[in-house]
Scaffold this active site. Structure first.
Site, PDB file in Angstrom:
ATOM      1  NE  ARG A   1      61.011  72.711  83.954  1.00 49.02           N
ATOM      2  CZ  ARG A   1      59.928  72.679  84.737  1.00 49.02           C
ATOM      3  NH1 ARG A   1      58.791  72.149  84.309  1.00 49.02           N
ATOM      4  NH2 ARG A   1      59.978  73.182  85.941  1.00 49.02           N
ATOM      5  CE  LYS A   2      57.907  63.895  86.003  1.00 55.27           C
ATOM      6  NZ  LYS A   2      57.001  62.726  85.922  1.00 55.27           N
ATOM      7  CB  THR A   3      66.944  66.987  84.677  1.00 48.13           C
ATOM      8  OG1 THR A   3      66.565  68.322  85.036  1.00 48.13           O
ATOM      9  CG2 THR A   3      66.397  66.673  83.288  1.00 48.13           C
TER      10      THR A   3
END
Length: 275
Positions: free
Chosen positions: A128-130
């Site tokens: 989820r490092k977006t």
């Protein structure tokens, strides 16, 4: 139908760049043009699935493009479209969009190939490092590169992380509480950072165990003990340079934020031809 939902997203991005107007291109009113998008790089193309219906929505014609997932090299034409001088108004959005997604697909594909040379069944997964507001597109690019998108959001699966455990106080009791209440359609994954906690999570009924920020030599004993009994995922600081070391441990999943937060955009250019 789903593409048109994404078209709305692209419209919002264009609005950011154009509102209230393109004060340069407006002076070219009435001129017909063809846009020719070329690759100035080598990699895996991603993004045309959304760009093409978007251009169609904007009224451009004779739209032709390479399929997402295609290998592209310097000089390859990846997209053609015709219209008025507004070709120049959409230029930067299209190039940014294709460059970002293709960069993610390319680095994902590289990591998949390297990892599967030593572990043919391993999956390279996103995180989820977006970019806020851009996750759906970035996750799609991971899939185009041969990777697994992982969770799209917090409702996709239960992931009990170290901070959840720190607040609750007991890993076994928390797992049992979640299992008694959450839908059977959701897997329960538990983040651990030691052999002992991995065993505890498994015995408490976890469906998957995330081995967080552990070195390959620390992961190996856990794989030897739990392989085939529970899904094993390695995560934390995994890059194209060390992905092979983690793949050799025999884990089922390797998740990496590198593909989205550190990938280099592929370089594309747009040339115009007067028609």
């Amino acid at each position: 139908m789903i593409e048109w939902i994404y078209v709305k997203r692209l419209w919002d991005y264009l609005e950011e760049d154009v509102m209230p107007e393109d004060i340069t291109t407006k002076f070219l009113e009435g001129i017909k043009a063809r846009g020719v998008v070329k690759c100035k790089d080598s990699g895996i193309l991603a993004g045309n699935r959304f760009v093409i219906p978007f251009l169609n929505y904007l009224g451009f014609s004779n739209i032709n493009g390479e399929k997402d997932g295609s290998e592209v090299n310097k000089g390859d034409v990846v997209l053609l479209f015709e219209g008025n001088a507004d070709v120049l108004t959409v230029e930067r959005l299209i190039l940014n969009f294709l460059g970002k997604l293709s960069g993610i697909a390319t680095i994902t594909n590289l990591m998949v190939k390297r990892a599967r040379e030593v572990n043919p069944n391993v999956r390279i997964s996103g995180t989820r490092k977006t970019t806020p507001g851009f996750r759906l597109f970035e996750k799609y690019a991971i899939e185009v590169g041969g990777g697994d998108p992982h969770r799209y959001n917090l409702s996709d699966a239960v992931l009990i992380k170290d901070n959840h455990i720190a607040l609750y106080g007991n890993i076994e009791e928390l797992i049992k509480r979640v299992k008694s209440s959450v839908s059977f359609t959701k897997i329960i994954e538990v983040e651990v950072s030691s052999y002992e906690d991995a065993i505890r999570a498994y015995k408490a009924g976890a469906d998957a165990i995330l081995l967080d920020n552990m070195k390959p030599y620390e992961i190996l004993p856990i794989v030897n003990e739990l392989k085939g009994k529970v899904i094993l995922e390695a995560s934390g600081g995994i890059t194209p340079d060390n992905v092979v070391d983690y793949a050799r441990t025999g884990v089922d999943i390797i998740s990496s934020g590198y593909t989205t937060h550190s990938s280099r955009s592929l370089d594309f250019s747009l040339d115009v031809e007067k028609i």
